[in-house]
Design a protein around this motif. Structure first.
Motif, PDB file in Angstrom:
ATOM      1  N   ASP A   1     122.436 -55.806  82.257  1.00 50.02           N
ATOM      2  CA  ASP A   1     122.414 -55.750  80.799  1.00 50.02           C
ATOM      3  C   ASP A   1     123.076 -54.456  80.366  1.00 50.02           C
ATOM      4  OD1 ASP A   1     121.665 -55.580  77.993  1.00 50.02           O
ATOM      5  OD2 ASP A   1     120.138 -57.078  78.449  1.00 50.02           O
ATOM      6  N   ASP A   2     124.044 -54.556  79.463  1.00 48.24           N
ATOM      7  CA  ASP A   2     124.780 -53.374  79.028  1.00 48.24           C
ATOM      8  C   ASP A   2     124.025 -52.539  78.010  1.00 48.24           C
ATOM      9  OD1 ASP A   2     125.211 -55.541  77.217  1.00 48.24           O
ATOM     10  OD2 ASP A   2     126.901 -54.480  76.345  1.00 48.24           O
TER      11      ASP A   2
ATOM     12  N   VAL B  87     121.457 -52.816  86.439  1.00 49.53           N
ATOM     13  CA  VAL B  87     122.851 -52.377  86.345  1.00 49.53           C
ATOM     14  C   VAL B  87     123.360 -52.683  84.943  1.00 49.53           C
ATOM     15  CG1 VAL B  87     123.287 -52.656  88.823  1.00 49.53           C
ATOM     16  CG2 VAL B  87     123.770 -54.545  87.260  1.00 49.53           C
ATOM     17  N   GLU B  88     124.429 -51.972  84.550  1.00 48.11           N
ATOM     18  CA  GLU B  88     124.915 -52.067  83.172  1.00 48.11           C
ATOM     19  C   GLU B  88     126.083 -53.019  82.967  1.00 48.11           C
ATOM     20  OE1 GLU B  88     125.442 -48.873  84.840  1.00 48.11           O
ATOM     21  OE2 GLU B  88     123.282 -48.604  84.696  1.00 48.11           O
ATOM     22  N   ARG B  89     126.681 -53.502  84.039  1.00 49.11           N
ATOM     23  CA  ARG B  89     127.881 -54.340  83.888  1.00 49.11           C
ATOM     24  C   ARG B  89     127.869 -55.464  84.918  1.00 49.11           C
ATOM     25  NH1 ARG B  89     130.891 -49.357  84.826  1.00 49.11           N
ATOM     26  NH2 ARG B  89     131.801 -50.524  86.538  1.00 49.11           N
ATOM     27  N   GLY B  90     128.639 -56.504  84.588  1.00 51.61           N
ATOM     28  CA  GLY B  90     128.733 -57.647  85.480  1.00 51.61           C
ATOM     29  C   GLY B  90     129.345 -57.323  86.827  1.00 51.61           C
ATOM     30  N   ASP B  91     130.388 -56.483  86.843  1.00 51.69           N
ATOM     31  CA  ASP B  91     130.998 -56.134  88.129  1.00 51.69           C
ATOM     32  C   ASP B  91     130.014 -55.367  89.011  1.00 51.69           C
ATOM     33  OD1 ASP B  91     131.229 -53.917  86.363  1.00 51.69           O
ATOM     34  OD2 ASP B  91     132.931 -53.114  87.494  1.00 51.69           O
ATOM     35  N   LEU B  92     129.187 -54.520  88.404  1.00 54.20           N
ATOM     36  CA  LEU B  92     128.172 -53.801  89.173  1.00 54.20           C
ATOM     37  C   LEU B  92     127.090 -54.755  89.686  1.00 54.20           C
ATOM     38  CD1 LEU B  92     127.768 -50.595  86.967  1.00 54.20           C
ATOM     39  CD2 LEU B  92     129.083 -50.857  89.093  1.00 54.20           C
ATOM     40  N   ALA B  93     126.801 -55.795  88.909  1.00 57.02           N
ATOM     41  CA  ALA B  93     125.830 -56.802  89.359  1.00 57.02           C
ATOM     42  C   ALA B  93     126.347 -57.519  90.600  1.00 57.02           C
ATOM     43  CB  ALA B  93     125.542 -57.798  88.244  1.00 57.02           C
TER      44      ALA B  93
ATOM     45  N   PRO C  58     130.520 -56.449  78.292  1.00 58.96           N
ATOM     46  CA  PRO C  58     131.954 -56.211  78.440  1.00 58.96           C
ATOM     47  C   PRO C  58     132.389 -56.477  79.880  1.00 58.96           C
ATOM     48  CG  PRO C  58     130.765 -54.137  78.181  1.00 58.96           C
ATOM     49  CD  PRO C  58     129.772 -55.247  77.995  1.00 58.96           C
ATOM     50  N   GLY C  59     133.635 -56.841  80.052  1.00 60.13           N
ATOM     51  CA  GLY C  59     134.103 -57.173  81.399  1.00 60.13           C
ATOM     52  C   GLY C  59     133.587 -58.535  81.793  1.00 60.13           C
ATOM     53  N   LEU C  60     132.978 -58.620  82.956  1.00 56.81           N
ATOM     54  CA  LEU C  60     132.404 -59.884  83.412  1.00 56.81           C
ATOM     55  C   LEU C  60     131.128 -60.165  82.632  1.00 56.81           C
ATOM     56  CD1 LEU C  60     132.689 -59.484  87.300  1.00 56.81           C
ATOM     57  CD2 LEU C  60     134.162 -60.837  85.792  1.00 56.81           C
ATOM     58  N   ASP C  61     131.074 -61.327  81.978  1.00 60.70           N
ATOM     59  CA  ASP C  61     129.859 -61.669  81.238  1.00 60.70           C
ATOM     60  C   ASP C  61     128.871 -62.394  82.152  1.00 60.70           C
ATOM     61  OD1 ASP C  61     130.540 -64.419  81.375  1.00 60.70           O
ATOM     62  OD2 ASP C  61     131.398 -64.427  79.370  1.00 60.70           O
ATOM     63  N   GLY C  62     127.714 -62.713  81.605  1.00 62.29           N
ATOM     64  CA  GLY C  62     126.676 -63.353  82.398  1.00 62.29           C
ATOM     65  C   GLY C  62     127.084 -64.695  82.982  1.00 62.29           C
ATOM     66  N   PHE C  63     127.883 -65.453  82.255  1.00 64.16           N
ATOM     67  CA  PHE C  63     128.354 -66.737  82.788  1.00 64.16           C
ATOM     68  C   PHE C  63     129.255 -66.533  83.999  1.00 64.16           C
ATOM     69  CE2 PHE C  63     127.392 -68.313  78.447  1.00 64.16           C
ATOM     70  CZ  PHE C  63     126.565 -69.368  78.793  1.00 64.16           C
TER      71      PHE C  63
ATOM     72  N   VAL D 196     129.357 -63.900  86.076  1.00 64.96           N
ATOM     73  CA  VAL D 196     128.560 -63.411  87.194  1.00 64.96           C
ATOM     74  C   VAL D 196     127.731 -64.553  87.783  1.00 64.96           C
ATOM     75  CG1 VAL D 196     126.741 -61.804  87.903  1.00 64.96           C
ATOM     76  CG2 VAL D 196     128.506 -61.061  86.272  1.00 64.96           C
ATOM     77  N   GLY D 197     127.107 -65.339  86.911  1.00 67.55           N
ATOM     78  CA  GLY D 197     126.320 -66.475  87.380  1.00 67.55           C
ATOM     79  C   GLY D 197     127.151 -67.471  88.168  1.00 67.55           C
ATOM     80  N   ALA D 198     128.373 -67.733  87.713  1.00 68.26           N
ATOM     81  CA  ALA D 198     129.255 -68.668  88.423  1.00 68.26           C
ATOM     82  C   ALA D 198     129.609 -68.131  89.809  1.00 68.26           C
ATOM     83  CB  ALA D 198     130.512 -68.928  87.596  1.00 68.26           C
ATOM     84  N   ALA D 199     129.856 -66.827  89.912  1.00 69.30           N
ATOM     85  CA  ALA D 199     130.168 -66.229  91.220  1.00 69.30           C
ATOM     86  C   ALA D 199     128.973 -66.338  92.165  1.00 69.30           C
ATOM     87  CB  ALA D 199     130.583 -64.771  91.039  1.00 69.30           C
ATOM     88  N   ILE D 200     127.782 -66.134  91.639  1.00 66.76           N
ATOM     89  CA  ILE D 200     126.571 -66.262  92.466  1.00 66.76           C
ATOM     90  C   ILE D 200     126.383 -67.716  92.891  1.00 66.76           C
ATOM     91  CG2 ILE D 200     124.038 -66.131  92.374  1.00 66.76           C
ATOM     92  CD1 ILE D 200     124.474 -63.529  90.684  1.00 66.76           C
ATOM     93  N   ARG D 201     126.646 -68.649  91.994  1.00 62.95           N
ATOM     94  CA  ARG D 201     126.541 -70.072  92.348  1.00 62.95           C
ATOM     95  C   ARG D 201     127.502 -70.422  93.486  1.00 62.95           C
ATOM     96  NH1 ARG D 201     122.220 -70.688  91.152  1.00 62.95           N
ATOM     97  NH2 ARG D 201     121.405 -71.304  89.144  1.00 62.95           N
ATOM     98  N   ARG D 202     128.719 -69.884  93.428  1.00 61.09           N
ATOM     99  CA  ARG D 202     129.698 -70.181  94.478  1.00 61.09           C
ATOM    100  C   ARG D 202     129.223 -69.669  95.837  1.00 61.09           C
ATOM    101  NH1 ARG D 202     133.183 -68.980  90.201  1.00 61.09           N
ATOM    102  NH2 ARG D 202     133.529 -66.832  90.893  1.00 61.09           N
ATOM    103  N   SER D 203     128.553 -68.535  95.871  1.00 63.26           N
ATOM    104  CA  SER D 203     128.133 -67.968  97.153  1.00 63.26           C
ATOM    105  C   SER D 203     126.743 -68.434  97.600  1.00 63.26           C
ATOM    106  CB  SER D 203     128.160 -66.436  97.095  1.00 63.26           C
ATOM    107  OG  SER D 203     127.197 -65.941  96.186  1.00 63.26           O
TER     108      SER D 203
END
Length: 125
Positions: free
Chosen positions: A12-13, A35-41, A60-65, A67-74
């Motif tokens: 959450d930023d 963490v404050e940003r999606g890339d840090l998450a 800003p940067g990577l939003d929650g959607f 980040v969530g999509a990247a986690i879903r892929r892995s």
């Protein structure tokens, strides 16, 4: 998924939201990482195991959607991803459902947050 204490990744930023998340999850059965940003998450998620992630949707940067999509892929659809947002419009709801993500509405009810997460973790076990 580990048993309690559950490892919670929060992105959450808003620094105030981060402090409130930490306070709301101060119970012995949670170990929050904020963490404050999606890339840090994503970096934190790749470095340590977590049991659940809470993602602010609008960062800003990577939003929650994203980040969530990247986690879903892995980690697949069974890993608990929670979107935290004040949005409730049809596009948001459709995107959250497509991501198989739970939603916690803003403003967050801080006194019930830990209970909500316990229920989600137990349901996904």
């Amino acid at each position: 998924m580990s048993r309690a204490p559950w490892r919670v990744l929060v992105a959450d930023d808003d620094p105030t939201a981060g402090l409130l998340m930490r306070a709301a999850l101060a119970a012995d059965d949670f170990q929050p990482t904020i963490v404050e940003r999606g890339d840090l998450a994503l970096a934190a998620f790749g470095e340590a195991p977590f049991d659940i992630v809470l993602l602010d949707v609008e960062m800003p940067g990577l939003d929650g959607f994203e980040v969530g999509a990247a986690i879903r892929r892995s980690h697949g659809a069974g890993f608990p991803v929670v979107l935290v947002s004040g949005r409730g419009d049809p596009d948001f709801v459709e995107r959250a459902q497509a991501l198989s993500a739970a939603v916690i509405a803003k403003p967050v009810n801080w006194s019930s947050l830990a209970g909500q997460l316990r229920a989600l973790l137990k349901a996904s076990a």
